[in-house]
Motif scaffolding. Structure first.
Motif, mmCIF file in Angstrom:
data_model
loop_
_atom_site.group_PDB
_atom_site.id
_atom_site.type_symbol
_atom_site.label_atom_id
_atom_site.label_comp_id
_atom_site.label_asym_id
_atom_site.label_seq_id
_atom_site.Cartn_x
_atom_site.Cartn_y
_atom_site.Cartn_z
ATOM 1 N N GLU A 58 59.257 37.838 33.235
ATOM 2 C CA GLU A 58 59.447 39.314 34.060
ATOM 3 C C GLU A 58 58.967 40.279 33.350
ATOM 4 O OE1 GLU A 58 63.032 41.694 35.945
ATOM 5 O OE2 GLU A 58 63.165 40.482 34.170
ATOM 6 N N ALA A 59 59.129 40.467 32.167
ATOM 7 C CA ALA A 59 58.677 41.505 31.098
ATOM 8 C C ALA A 59 58.453 40.913 29.659
ATOM 9 C CB ALA A 59 59.729 42.650 31.156
ATOM 10 N N ALA A 60 57.835 41.611 28.763
ATOM 11 C CA ALA A 60 57.656 41.549 27.372
ATOM 12 C C ALA A 60 57.688 42.743 26.607
ATOM 13 C CB ALA A 60 56.131 40.679 27.079
ATOM 14 N N CYS A 61 58.570 42.391 25.629
ATOM 15 C CA CYS A 61 58.793 43.347 24.381
ATOM 16 C C CYS A 61 58.297 42.858 23.059
ATOM 17 C CB CYS A 61 60.168 43.616 24.286
ATOM 18 S SG CYS A 61 60.474 45.139 23.292
ATOM 19 N N LEU A 62 57.332 43.511 22.447
ATOM 20 C CA LEU A 62 56.854 43.174 21.355
ATOM 21 C C LEU A 62 57.083 44.226 20.086
ATOM 22 C CD1 LEU A 62 53.282 42.109 23.027
ATOM 23 C CD2 LEU A 62 55.182 40.631 22.366
ATOM 24 N N ALA A 63 57.340 43.541 19.115
ATOM 25 C CA ALA A 63 57.800 44.496 17.844
ATOM 26 C C ALA A 63 56.978 44.247 16.606
ATOM 27 C CB ALA A 63 58.974 44.593 17.570
ATOM 28 N N MET A 64 55.861 44.966 16.155
ATOM 29 C CA MET A 64 55.127 44.683 15.051
ATOM 30 C C MET A 64 55.302 45.785 14.014
ATOM 31 S SD MET A 64 51.843 47.028 16.690
ATOM 32 C CE MET A 64 51.104 47.044 14.967
ATOM 33 N N ALA A 65 54.786 45.105 12.882
ATOM 34 C CA ALA A 65 55.212 45.944 11.536
ATOM 35 C C ALA A 65 53.773 46.690 11.247
ATOM 36 C CB ALA A 65 55.336 44.620 10.247
ATOM 37 N N GLY A 66 53.835 48.072 11.870
ATOM 38 C CA GLY A 66 52.784 48.613 11.782
ATOM 39 C C GLY A 66 52.909 49.951 12.884
ATOM 40 N N PRO A 67 51.970 50.992 12.687
ATOM 41 C CA PRO A 67 52.298 52.033 13.567
ATOM 42 C C PRO A 67 51.661 51.618 14.918
ATOM 43 C CG PRO A 67 50.638 52.326 11.986
ATOM 44 C CD PRO A 67 51.266 51.265 11.730
#
Length: 322
Positions: A58-67
């Motif tokens: 349905e949706a996607a949330c991505l968290a990354m180690a960077g700005p």
């Protein structure tokens, strides 16, 4: 029942992927992938969807180690660039949001099991809506304040690991010059991270006149700390003191009366040694504000997948506003 949402926590070394529904990570859905085996994030997500037999999320949330800026981000310690529109095409998700990894960690605070919290400095229960501070120490270093507002939780992005490392004495200055050899600037992350611990051990060995002893990796250093190795323990003491100084500076900047939370693999490895190795004294060593610093509780988060919990909650709040 609506399709689940896709979550991905992209660090410098590994990517954790999971599914979520109604603000909760689906039990048993978490999988870890070494980044070294992939050229970009899109193949990681496709493999996960194929392996788990998951249809279009349905949706996607991505968290990354960077700005992250305007839906685009480049990881600080990995040669990957992420773009929300490209990731939407790769996953088929109708909604894609891209966060800094510390933002995801901040959204998880208050929703973690008690057994995942290791107190370093005990404190009273936080006041309602008191500011909190999350500090990530792993492949890299970062920190972000966490604000609970009438409109919901707000965790602004930050790149605190790339500010100057604090120096107090001649040894600190020698360390700064040593770290500058790699990048021309002694940043906090150069000392307070996985590679930072290795650099501190290298520095301690050179100061002791035994540079040939500086051949250990981070996990080996921590194993030697537990066994009582003098040089490794000195590197750990230096790490604890510097972390206390940096955490104290951040506490004065943000006033986190709701507590300071240390997360990440290196934070967990150092947790049993912080109190005995001078972390508390260094955090409170702020001159006439030393007494004031006693108000800040410090807790280590042992849940390696806490960011996924934060992403699930953030995504739920976003979808409810649509």
């Amino acid at each position: 029942m609506t399709a689940p949402s896709l979550l991905a926590d992209i660090g410098g070394t590994n990517t954790r992927v999971a599914l979520a529904r109604a603000g909760k990570v689906i039990h048993g859905s978490v999988r870890h992938y070494p980044n070294s085996e992939f050229a970009a994030l899109e193949p990681v997500l496709r493999r996960y969807l194929e392996e788990t037999g998951t249809g279009t999320p349905e949706a996607a949330c991505l968290a990354m180690a960077g700005p992250v800026r305007d839906g685009v981000g480049t990881l600080t310690n990995l040669d990957w660039t992420l773009d929300a529109s490209t990731l939407a095409h790769a996953t088929g998700a109708g909604t894609v949001t891209l966060l800094n990894d510390l933002q995801a960690q901040g959204h998880a605070l208050g929703h973690l099991a008690a057994e995942a919290l290791f107190p370093v400095i005990a404190g009273p229960p936080p006041r309602i809506q008191a500011t909190q501070l999350v500090i990530g120490i792993g492949t890299g270093f970062n920190a972000a304040p966490v604000f609970d507002t009438a409109a919901g939780r707000f965790v602004p992005p930050s790149e605190s690991g790339h500010v100057a490392l604090p120096t107090r004495d001649d040894r600190d200055m020698r360390l700064a010059r040593f770290l500058e050899q790699a990048h021309g600037f002694a940043a906090v992350e150069d000392a307070l991270s996985g590679r930072g611990l290795v650099a501190l051990h290298d520095f301690v060995c050179r100061e002791a006149g035994t540079p040939e002893a500086a051949t250990l990796k981070g996990k080996q250093i921590m194993a030697a700390v537990a066994e009582g190795d003098a040089l490794c323990r000195e590197a750990a003491r230096l790490f604890a003191r510097l972390l206390g100084a940096v955490a104290g500076d951040l506490a004065l900047t943000q006033l986190p009366f709701g507590g300071i939370f240390l997360i990440g693999g290196v934070a967990r490895a150092m947790a049993p040694y912080l109190a005995e190795m001078g972390f508390v004294e260094s955090l409170r060593d702020k001159g006439r504000f030393s007494g004031f610093m006693e108000q800040f509780a410090v807790t280590v988060v042992s849940d390696d997948d806490a960011a996924l919990t934060g992403m699930a909650l953030h995504l739920k709040a976003m979808l409810e506003l649509r």
